[in-house]
Design a protein around this motif. Structure first.
Motif, PDB file in Angstrom:
ATOM      1  N   CYS A 180       0.850  -1.184   0.000  1.00  0.00           N
ATOM      2  CA  CYS A 180       0.000   0.000   0.000  1.00  0.00           C
ATOM      3  C   CYS A 180       0.889   1.238   0.000  1.00  0.00           C
ATOM      4  O   CYS A 180       1.846   1.323   0.770  1.00  0.00           O
ATOM      5  CB  CYS A 180      -0.893  -0.013   1.235  1.00  0.00           C
ATOM      6  SG  CYS A 180      -1.872   1.481   1.456  1.00  0.00           S
ATOM      7  N   SER A 181       0.567   2.198  -0.850  1.00  0.00           N
ATOM      8  CA  SER A 181       1.382   3.412  -0.925  1.00  0.00           C
ATOM      9  C   SER A 181       1.078   4.393   0.210  1.00  0.00           C
ATOM     10  O   SER A 181       1.816   5.346   0.403  1.00  0.00           O
ATOM     11  CB  SER A 181       1.196   4.104  -2.279  1.00  0.00           C
ATOM     12  OG  SER A 181      -0.143   4.517  -2.437  1.00  0.00           O
ATOM     13  N   LEU A 182       0.008   4.158   0.956  1.00  0.00           N
ATOM     14  CA  LEU A 182      -0.301   5.032   2.090  1.00  0.00           C
ATOM     15  C   LEU A 182       0.345   4.529   3.370  1.00  0.00           C
ATOM     16  O   LEU A 182       1.097   5.254   4.021  1.00  0.00           O
ATOM     17  CB  LEU A 182      -1.822   5.139   2.293  1.00  0.00           C
ATOM     18  CG  LEU A 182      -2.650   5.717   1.163  1.00  0.00           C
ATOM     19  CD1 LEU A 182      -4.118   5.778   1.564  1.00  0.00           C
ATOM     20  CD2 LEU A 182      -2.136   7.076   0.749  1.00  0.00           C
ATOM     21  N   CYS A 183       0.051   3.288   3.759  1.00  0.00           N
ATOM     22  CA  CYS A 183       0.516   2.784   5.055  1.00  0.00           C
ATOM     23  C   CYS A 183       1.719   1.853   4.964  1.00  0.00           C
ATOM     24  O   CYS A 183       2.259   1.453   5.996  1.00  0.00           O
ATOM     25  CB  CYS A 183      -0.626   2.082   5.780  1.00  0.00           C
ATOM     26  SG  CYS A 183      -1.203   0.549   5.015  1.00  0.00           S
ATOM     27  N   LEU A 184       2.130   1.492   3.767  1.00  0.00           N
ATOM     28  CA  LEU A 184       3.273   0.613   3.512  1.00  0.00           C
ATOM     29  C   LEU A 184       3.081  -0.796   4.064  1.00  0.00           C
ATOM     30  O   LEU A 184       4.041  -1.489   4.360  1.00  0.00           O
ATOM     31  CB  LEU A 184       4.577   1.220   4.034  1.00  0.00           C
ATOM     32  CG  LEU A 184       4.919   2.613   3.521  1.00  0.00           C
ATOM     33  CD1 LEU A 184       6.287   3.043   4.030  1.00  0.00           C
ATOM     34  CD2 LEU A 184       4.870   2.689   2.012  1.00  0.00           C
ATOM     35  N   THR A 185       1.830  -1.232   4.181  1.00  0.00           N
ATOM     36  CA  THR A 185       1.530  -2.610   4.559  1.00  0.00           C
ATOM     37  C   THR A 185       1.606  -3.464   3.309  1.00  0.00           C
ATOM     38  O   THR A 185       1.116  -3.071   2.255  1.00  0.00           O
ATOM     39  CB  THR A 185       0.116  -2.708   5.174  1.00  0.00           C
ATOM     40  OG1 THR A 185       0.067  -1.896   6.341  1.00  0.00           O
ATOM     41  CG2 THR A 185      -0.240  -4.134   5.528  1.00  0.00           C
ATOM     42  N   LEU A 231      -5.203  -0.846  -7.207  1.00  0.00           N
ATOM     43  CA  LEU A 231      -5.009   0.472  -7.796  1.00  0.00           C
ATOM     44  C   LEU A 231      -6.348   1.191  -7.736  1.00  0.00           C
ATOM     45  O   LEU A 231      -7.346   0.715  -8.273  1.00  0.00           O
ATOM     46  CB  LEU A 231      -4.534   0.359  -9.242  1.00  0.00           C
ATOM     47  CG  LEU A 231      -4.419   1.685 -10.000  1.00  0.00           C
ATOM     48  CD1 LEU A 231      -3.417   2.620  -9.333  1.00  0.00           C
ATOM     49  CD2 LEU A 231      -4.030   1.423 -11.448  1.00  0.00           C
ATOM     50  N   MET A 232      -6.349   2.324  -7.035  1.00  0.00           N
ATOM     51  CA  MET A 232      -7.568   3.117  -6.919  1.00  0.00           C
ATOM     52  C   MET A 232      -7.301   4.481  -7.527  1.00  0.00           C
ATOM     53  O   MET A 232      -6.293   5.114  -7.239  1.00  0.00           O
ATOM     54  CB  MET A 232      -7.991   3.255  -5.458  1.00  0.00           C
ATOM     55  CG  MET A 232      -8.338   1.929  -4.832  1.00  0.00           C
ATOM     56  SD  MET A 232      -9.141   2.117  -3.250  1.00  0.00           S
ATOM     57  CE  MET A 232      -9.122   0.419  -2.677  1.00  0.00           C
ATOM     58  N   SER A 233      -8.218   4.904  -8.381  1.00  0.00           N
ATOM     59  CA  SER A 233      -8.055   6.200  -9.032  1.00  0.00           C
ATOM     60  C   SER A 233      -9.205   7.114  -8.643  1.00  0.00           C
ATOM     61  O   SER A 233     -10.326   6.669  -8.415  1.00  0.00           O
ATOM     62  CB  SER A 233      -7.996   6.039 -10.555  1.00  0.00           C
ATOM     63  OG  SER A 233      -9.193   5.472 -11.032  1.00  0.00           O
ATOM     64  N   ALA A 234      -8.872   8.389  -8.544  1.00  0.00           N
ATOM     65  CA  ALA A 234      -9.862   9.410  -8.200  1.00  0.00           C
ATOM     66  C   ALA A 234      -9.901  10.447  -9.303  1.00  0.00           C
ATOM     67  O   ALA A 234      -8.846  10.945  -9.731  1.00  0.00           O
ATOM     68  CB  ALA A 234      -9.494  10.075  -6.872  1.00  0.00           C
ATOM     69  N   ARG A 235     -11.097  10.755  -9.763  1.00  0.00           N
ATOM     70  CA  ARG A 235     -11.258  11.851 -10.714  1.00  0.00           C
ATOM     71  C   ARG A 235     -10.824  13.126 -10.007  1.00  0.00           C
ATOM     72  O   ARG A 235     -11.144  13.340  -8.837  1.00  0.00           O
ATOM     73  CB  ARG A 235     -12.728  11.930 -11.128  1.00  0.00           C
ATOM     74  CG  ARG A 235     -13.021  12.982 -12.167  1.00  0.00           C
ATOM     75  CD  ARG A 235     -14.460  12.896 -12.639  1.00  0.00           C
ATOM     76  NE  ARG A 235     -15.373  13.133 -11.532  1.00  0.00           N
ATOM     77  CZ  ARG A 235     -16.607  12.651 -11.470  1.00  0.00           C
ATOM     78  NH1 ARG A 235     -17.064  11.878 -12.428  1.00  0.00           N
ATOM     79  NH2 ARG A 235     -17.376  12.920 -10.449  1.00  0.00           N
ATOM     80  N   LYS A 236     -10.070  13.971 -10.702  1.00  0.00           N
ATOM     81  CA  LYS A 236      -9.631  15.225 -10.098  1.00  0.00           C
ATOM     82  C   LYS A 236     -10.832  16.126  -9.853  1.00  0.00           C
ATOM     83  O   LYS A 236     -11.826  16.043 -10.551  1.00  0.00           O
ATOM     84  CB  LYS A 236      -8.608  15.928 -10.997  1.00  0.00           C
ATOM     85  CG  LYS A 236      -7.278  15.169 -11.056  1.00  0.00           C
ATOM     86  CD  LYS A 236      -6.209  15.972 -11.705  1.00  0.00           C
ATOM     87  CE  LYS A 236      -5.704  16.949 -10.683  1.00  0.00           C
ATOM     88  NZ  LYS A 236      -4.358  17.401 -10.878  1.00  0.00           N
ATOM     89  N   ALA A 237     -10.697  16.975  -8.853  1.00  0.00           N
ATOM     90  CA  ALA A 237     -11.762  17.933  -8.543  1.00  0.00           C
ATOM     91  C   ALA A 237     -11.739  19.072  -9.550  1.00  0.00           C
ATOM     92  O   ALA A 237     -10.699  19.387 -10.128  1.00  0.00           O
ATOM     93  CB  ALA A 237     -11.563  18.478  -7.132  1.00  0.00           C
ATOM     94  N   GLY A 238     -12.883  19.681  -9.776  1.00  0.00           N
ATOM     95  CA  GLY A 238     -12.961  20.879 -10.607  1.00  0.00           C
ATOM     96  C   GLY A 238     -12.802  20.623 -12.091  1.00  0.00           C
ATOM     97  O   GLY A 238     -13.177  19.576 -12.620  1.00  0.00           O
ATOM     98  N   THR A 287      -0.543   9.598   7.192  1.00  0.00           N
ATOM     99  CA  THR A 287      -1.379  10.774   6.958  1.00  0.00           C
ATOM    100  C   THR A 287      -0.693  11.754   6.007  1.00  0.00           C
ATOM    101  O   THR A 287      -1.370  12.445   5.245  1.00  0.00           O
ATOM    102  CB  THR A 287      -1.772  11.471   8.277  1.00  0.00           C
ATOM    103  OG1 THR A 287      -0.596  11.795   9.015  1.00  0.00           O
ATOM    104  CG2 THR A 287      -2.683  10.576   9.109  1.00  0.00           C
ATOM    105  N   GLY A 288       0.630  11.779   6.017  1.00  0.00           N
ATOM    106  CA  GLY A 288       1.358  12.602   5.044  1.00  0.00           C
ATOM    107  C   GLY A 288       1.182  12.083   3.628  1.00  0.00           C
ATOM    108  O   GLY A 288       0.962  12.862   2.691  1.00  0.00           O
ATOM    109  N   HIS A 289       1.248  10.765   3.452  1.00  0.00           N
ATOM    110  CA  HIS A 289       1.030  10.167   2.131  1.00  0.00           C
ATOM    111  C   HIS A 289      -0.400  10.424   1.665  1.00  0.00           C
ATOM    112  O   HIS A 289      -0.641  10.734   0.495  1.00  0.00           O
ATOM    113  CB  HIS A 289       1.288   8.663   2.165  1.00  0.00           C
ATOM    114  CG  HIS A 289       2.733   8.313   2.340  1.00  0.00           C
ATOM    115  ND1 HIS A 289       3.153   7.039   2.647  1.00  0.00           N
ATOM    116  CD2 HIS A 289       3.868   9.045   2.270  1.00  0.00           C
ATOM    117  CE1 HIS A 289       4.466   7.002   2.755  1.00  0.00           C
ATOM    118  NE2 HIS A 289       4.918   8.216   2.526  1.00  0.00           N
TER     119      HIS A 289
END
Length: 162
Positions: A82-87, A96-103, A150-152
């Motif tokens: 995981c790129s957030l918690c490094l587990t 792989l999770m993608s988020a549409r950019k805001a705006g 939380t920084g990631h």
């Protein structure tokens, strides 16, 4: 993390319309969540397995993002991190999770992605409340691990909102 209400969760989404936020599946067990152990609220849509949602407290208030989960290839034994918690997880424990950019960026079809624990349970893996099978041996404290995670997450949310 402080306990969140359904209206606060729905109002926090930055990368979908108000109508989409009104229709998304909010967990019905909010009162049972281990809020003291959560750095962010994350869940998968039980009716649409390719959808996931994440809500985090930031300096600017609550930020919620709707995520798309990439289809996983099966049949290969692999270990992913995981790129957030490094587990690290075996099999399909990381997606792989993608988020549409805001705006305007999102309206043009731009998105950002990250490899995240499939069940979005990063906070619980960090604290040993959920077993992922294998954690990297580290000499840093839990507080430092939480700060790194939380920084990631903050960096990922900045990429979504900028």
């Amino acid at each position: 993390m402080l306990a969140l209400s359904e209206p606060a969760i729905r109002a926090s989404f930055v990368n979908c319309t108000q109508g989409e936020a009104k229709r998304l599946a909010v967990p019905n067990d909010l009162d049972l969540r281990p809020w003291a152990d959560l750095d962010f609220l994350g869940w998968r849509d039980p009716a649409a397995t390719q959808r996931a949602y994440l809500v985090a407290e930031t300096d600017g208030g609550l930020v919620g993002v709707a995520l798309r989960v990439a289809v996983q290839q099966t049949g290969r034994a692999r270990r992913s991190m995981c790129s957030l918690c490094l587990t690290t997880h075996t099999g399909d424990g990381v997606a792989l999770m993608s988020a549409r950019k805001a705006g305007a960026g999102g309206r043009q079809g731009n998105s950002v992605g990250a490899y995240i624990c499939s069940d979005l349970g990063c906070s619980l893996y960090l604290r040993g409340k959920k077993d992922a099978g294998r954690r990297i041996d580290e000499t840093i404290t839990l507080d430092e691990k939480v700060e790194r995670t939380t920084g990631h997450l903050a960096a990922f949310l900045r990429r979504v909102t900028e």
